[in-house]
Scaffold this active site. Structure first.
Site, PDB file in Angstrom:
ATOM      1  N   MET A   1       5.280  -4.589  10.992  1.00  0.00           N
ATOM      2  CA  MET A   1       5.645  -5.995  10.889  1.00  0.00           C
ATOM      3  C   MET A   1       5.173  -6.642   9.592  1.00  0.00           C
ATOM      4  O   MET A   1       5.696  -7.675   9.184  1.00  0.00           O
ATOM      5  CB  MET A   1       5.085  -6.766  12.093  1.00  0.00           C
ATOM      6  CG  MET A   1       5.780  -6.438  13.394  1.00  0.00           C
ATOM      7  SD  MET A   1       5.083  -7.290  14.826  1.00  0.00           S
ATOM      8  CE  MET A   1       3.567  -6.370  15.059  1.00  0.00           C
TER       9      MET A   1
ATOM     10  N   CYS B   1       0.819  -1.213   0.000  1.00  0.00           N
ATOM     11  CA  CYS B   1       0.000   0.000   0.000  1.00  0.00           C
ATOM     12  C   CYS B   1       0.852   1.262   0.000  1.00  0.00           C
ATOM     13  O   CYS B   1       0.386   2.335  -0.383  1.00  0.00           O
ATOM     14  CB  CYS B   1      -0.935   0.004   1.209  1.00  0.00           C
ATOM     15  SG  CYS B   1      -0.104  -0.088   2.806  1.00  0.00           S
ATOM     16  N   ASN B   2       2.118   1.135   0.423  1.00  0.00           N
ATOM     17  CA  ASN B   2       2.977   2.316   0.526  1.00  0.00           C
ATOM     18  C   ASN B   2       4.011   2.433  -0.584  1.00  0.00           C
ATOM     19  O   ASN B   2       4.652   3.478  -0.719  1.00  0.00           O
ATOM     20  CB  ASN B   2       3.717   2.314   1.868  1.00  0.00           C
ATOM     21  CG  ASN B   2       2.792   2.670   3.012  1.00  0.00           C
ATOM     22  OD1 ASN B   2       1.858   3.431   2.840  1.00  0.00           O
ATOM     23  ND2 ASN B   2       3.045   2.103   4.184  1.00  0.00           N
TER      24      ASN B   2
END
Length: 424
Positions: free
Chosen positions: A117, A52-53
């Site tokens: 994580m 997502c990043n």
């Protein structure tokens, strides 16, 4: 080819969510893109990572293929003139920079929630796709296993992975903030049970939320999670009723276009506040949904860095993590340098073995089986002792950056250019 590792990265640091979601790759697209890159660029190792990043490509090649990679990415995603987004990408053409970046991404140093994580499993998954598609050579295999070992050290030796500072936990903290003065016991609906959605459910359970329902297209997967967390499973066809009842809707639906549209939410006839927390990239909640009266939408960029206490603990551990990474990179570089001289070592072994075999052939016919075996053992032992010092000297010269001179000397002494590089 060992010192030509490169990377091209599009991440939250330079690209806003609307650009990241446009270029993000799901598993099928990642595998397809790996095959495309394998066919169109001359690289010995290729790794594709998309979360997502970030969407990133790592490759080992003599040539800078960054522009070509962006164009091929555009073809994979069906984006015309993707080069208009080139400024959002970061290009790492220096070997050491690309290696360092992959280490820091894999450890979670580059995550929006520091130490997240989930990134470790995402990197492992990307590596598995590279292995499956045969785009991982000896260099990438060794690099990835060094990274995984480094991650174990980080877990064991630091507080960097302690606490619950993850995207899913940040979503829980956001729920607490949003509902604190609105409703004492919020009704929560979780839609989509991928890795993040499942983590959200576990965190909701740990936090003691009582009114949580979950929905997923794959019923069997949802049932397992419902049983694990003691949550109520809502059939997919009862989605509308679940939306009407919920105060908070957490969405982590994986699809190319928004699942929740303005038209859909308008039909709910919202009478009180509803909070949509969208954890998907691409977004699963249409931006216009927030124009519906009483509805507020929070996307992945607005919920990061909520896990303040755990996050600070992790930030305090960053210097130690970087120190561990530096040690690992030094060890990996030593291996990389030794790999550069391994063909010379193998040629030297082959040259000495050829001499040994020729001399053995001269006398073997005059000896019995026991004597032949004894002579064979003695000459092999002698050869090992003879080669030991040159090998040690070569490896030491590698660490000093002086291997080329010694390689040339050994080539001249033993005429190694005529020898095959395969080990005997």
């Amino acid at each position: 080819m060992l010192q030509n590792f490169k990377a091209i990265s599009l991440s939250y640091k330079k690209a806003p969510l609307d650009i990241r979601e446009l270029i993000a790759l799901d598993e099928v697209s990642c595998r397809q893109f790996l095959q495309t890159l394998k066919s169109f660029i001359q690289a010995s190792d290729i790794l594709v990572l998309s979360t997502c990043n970030r969407t990133e490509v790592y490759y080992n090649a003599d040539v800078d293929y960054s522009t070509e990679i962006v164009k091929l990415l555009g073809i994979t995603k069906g984006i015309d003139n993707i080069t208009q987004y080139l400024d959002y990408f970061t290009i790492l053409n220096q070997h050491d920079d690309a290696v360092q970046h992959l280490f820091e991404v894999s450890m979670g140093l580059e995550s929006q929630v520091v130490g997240d994580m989930q990134i470790t499993n995402q990197v492992k998954q990307s590596y598995q796709w590279a292995a499956d598609n045969e785009t991982a050579g000896p260099f990438l295999h060794r690099l990835m296993h060094t990274i995984f070992f480094t991650n174990k050290r980080v877990v064991q030796e630091t507080a960097f992975r302690d606490g619950a500072a993850s995207t899913s936990y940040a979503a829980i903290e956001l729920i607490e903030e949003l509902t604190a003065d609105v409703v004492a016991e919020p009704k929560i609906l979780v839609v989509g049970l991928g890795e993040i959605g499942a983590d959200v459910c576990r965190n909701l359970k740990d936090k003691g939320y009582q009114h949580v329902k979950i929905i997923n297209r794959t019923l069997a997967k949802a049932q397992l999670l419902a049983d694990e967390c003691g949550l109520e499973l809502l059939p997919f066809e009862d989605m509308v009723q679940g939306l009407k009842e919920a105060d908070v809707i957490i969405s982590s639906v994986a699809r190319e276009t928004p699942f929740f549209t303005k038209e859909m939410i308008q039909r709910l006839n919202v009478l009180t506040f509803k909070f949509f927390i969208d954890l998907s990239v691409p977004r699963s909640v249409e931006a216009d949904v927030e124009s519906v009266p009483g509805v507020l939408v929070y996307n992945i960029d607005t919920i990061q860095n909520k896990a303040s206490e755990a996050l600070q603990q992790r930030i305090n551990s960053v210097p130690k993590v970087k120190s561990i990474i530096l040690e690992s990179i030094e060890q990996f570089n030593d291996w990389s340098k030794e790999m550069m001289v391994s063909p010379t070592i193998n040629k030297l072994k082959n040259a000495l073995e050829t001499i040994r075999q020729e001399e053995m052939a001269r006398y073997i016919k005059k000896l019995g089986p026991k004597e032949s075996q004894l002579i064979d053992n003695i000459t092999k032992s002698m050869m090992q002792k003879v080669i030991k010092l040159p090998v040690l000297q070569l490896k030491a010269a590698c660490k000093r950056g002086e291997a080329e001179t010694l390689i040339d000397l050994l080539n001249d002494l033993f005429d190694l250019e005529k020898q095959p590089a395969d080990s005997v």
